[in-house]
Design an enzyme around this catalytic site. Structure first.
Site, mmCIF file in Angstrom:
data_model
loop_
_atom_site.group_PDB
_atom_site.id
_atom_site.type_symbol
_atom_site.label_atom_id
_atom_site.label_comp_id
_atom_site.label_asym_id
_atom_site.label_seq_id
_atom_site.Cartn_x
_atom_site.Cartn_y
_atom_site.Cartn_z
ATOM 1 N N TYR A 179 -0.989 13.495 5.910
ATOM 2 C CA TYR A 179 -0.606 12.506 6.919
ATOM 3 C C TYR A 179 0.896 12.604 7.176
ATOM 4 O O TYR A 179 1.689 12.778 6.243
ATOM 5 C CB TYR A 179 -0.897 11.080 6.426
ATOM 6 N N TYR A 185 0.829 -1.211 0.000
ATOM 7 C CA TYR A 185 0.000 0.000 0.000
ATOM 8 C C TYR A 185 0.864 1.262 0.000
ATOM 9 O O TYR A 185 0.581 2.222 -0.712
ATOM 10 C CB TYR A 185 -0.956 0.011 1.203
ATOM 11 N N ARG A 217 1.556 6.758 -6.797
ATOM 12 C CA ARG A 217 0.440 7.659 -7.106
ATOM 13 C C ARG A 217 0.850 9.108 -6.874
ATOM 14 O O ARG A 217 0.576 9.990 -7.698
ATOM 15 C CB ARG A 217 -0.759 7.285 -6.224
ATOM 16 N N GLU A 240 -14.363 -0.178 6.026
ATOM 17 C CA GLU A 240 -14.331 1.090 5.330
ATOM 18 C C GLU A 240 -15.656 1.217 4.580
ATOM 19 O O GLU A 240 -16.187 0.215 4.101
ATOM 20 C CB GLU A 240 -13.148 1.065 4.355
ATOM 21 N N ARG A 276 -11.112 13.592 0.729
ATOM 22 C CA ARG A 276 -12.113 12.833 1.483
ATOM 23 C C ARG A 276 -13.413 12.703 0.708
ATOM 24 O O ARG A 276 -14.159 11.734 0.907
ATOM 25 C CB ARG A 276 -12.375 13.515 2.827
#
Ligand code: 3EB
Length: 339
Positions: free
Chosen positions: A202, A143, A150, A321, A215
């Protein structure tokens, strides 16, 4: 067969339909099948995601449009568009992911090229499904490598942190990566959650490059507004709350989704109230719980179409999620005001 016209005033719409494999209607932009052992199709609007469904009869996610749909293949992408919205998808096999950072960056750059070439340069919503997403330790975790790739691609554009798409990133038991997405001719608005640190801010404890997604993305169309809510979990600030407690994570997730709906309404009060058009719930394998879906329905509404999938959540201590599409029509607002 006559096209099924969207019923909520939006010129294109998402529905959950009983999973079937007959030829697609002309009005379909995309049909996404979820399950294991899916058969491959030739139509560029068909996508398979290797995640088992749980909690009901299997359904497919189907996007339909009221406008004429054109579709085809280009540079390995299947795509379809209707003059306002574009759907596309890309599959990379595990053998193409030996350098996952570079493979992801390259895939994201190819998406950007495709969108520009077809005239839909504005990213709205990304879905990323990656095999073995939690394999690897520390910053070698898949991940985190995906996030880095990305970021490497998106950060080439100045100001990219103000135009990030909403996203989902989930792990599959099969290898490889499948990405599907929606894009538009004109941009949506990036919505962040006041309860959460933006993912793109983050701290490095979560990986060398922060996850490049918003979000939520609020898109105003001619006749309605769509709020694409990213995969949302039990994260407050930047920390996971309630590790090990599925139902407490669900309640926290619901508070996060509510906060996003509040932000979206404040951003565009004229849109009218947002209602859930469809939700997807992802549960980490081994944590399925019969109490979960009834509680989801209690929190989000009895009638909301739900697709429940078993897959790895990208942060190891997250057990679930939830993502969703929410719709607002000014018409809905006036109907409510009149009632
Ligand atoms: C989180 O809030 C949970 O990397 O694209 C959710 C949705 C999460 C999308 C992504 C990650 C992504 O950080 C994880």
């Amino acid at each position: 067969m006559a096209p099924t016209l969207p019923s909520d005033g939006c010129s294109y719409q998402l529905s959950h339909e009983p999973d079937a494999h007959e030829t697609l209607d002309h009005d379909v932009l995309a049909r996404i099948h979820f399950g294991t052992h899916l058969s491959t199709a030739q139509d560029p609007r068909e996508v398979n995601i290797a995640l088992p469904q749980t909690g009901g009869a299997p359904v497919a996610e189907v996007w339909r449009s009221r406008r004429p749909v054109e579709h085809g293949w280009s540079d390995g992408f299947g795509y379809a568009h209707d003059g306002e919205v574009l759907f596309g998808h890309l599959r990379l096999e595990e053998g193409e992911l030996t350098d996952l950072v570079r493979a992801t960056a390259h895939a994201y750059l190819r998406i950007d090229l495709l969108l520009r070439r077809l005239g839909y340069p504005c990213w709205l919503r990304m879905w990323n499904f990656l095999g073995h997403i939690n394999h690897g330790e520390g910053d070698a975790e898949r991940y985190r490598q995906f996030s880095q790739g990305r970021h490497d691609a998106l950060a080439r554009q100045p100001g990219f942190e103000g135009r990030l798409p909403a996203a989902t990133a989930i792990g599959t038991q099969e290898g490889g990566m499948t990405v599907y997405f929606l894009a538009a001719r004109d941009p949506g608005a990036q919505i962040e959650n006041p309860r959460q640190v933006s993912a793109f801010r983050y701290p490095p404890t979560y990986g060398p490059k922060s996850p490049s997604f918003s979000r939520a993305c609020l898109k105003r169309w001619a006749d309605c507004s769509h709020l694409f809510v990213s995969g949302t979990a039990s994260v407050v600030g930047h920390r996971t709350l309630h590790p090990g407690d599925l139902l407490a994570q669900l309640d926290e997730t619901h508070r996060n989704v509510e906060a996003l709906l509040g932000e979206a309404s404040a951003f565009e009060p004229a849109a009218g109230p947002f209602r859930a058009a469809a939700l997807k719930v992802y549960i980490r394998p081994g944590h399925e719980d019969p109490a979960l879906l009834p509680r989801v329905r209690q929190l989000f509404g009895d009638q909301v179409p739900l697709l429940c999938l078993v897959g790895d959540i990208c942060r190891r201590d997250l057990l679930l999620e939830i993502e969703g599409l929410f719709t607002a029509t000014a018409h809905g607002a006036s109907a409510q005001a009149a009632a």
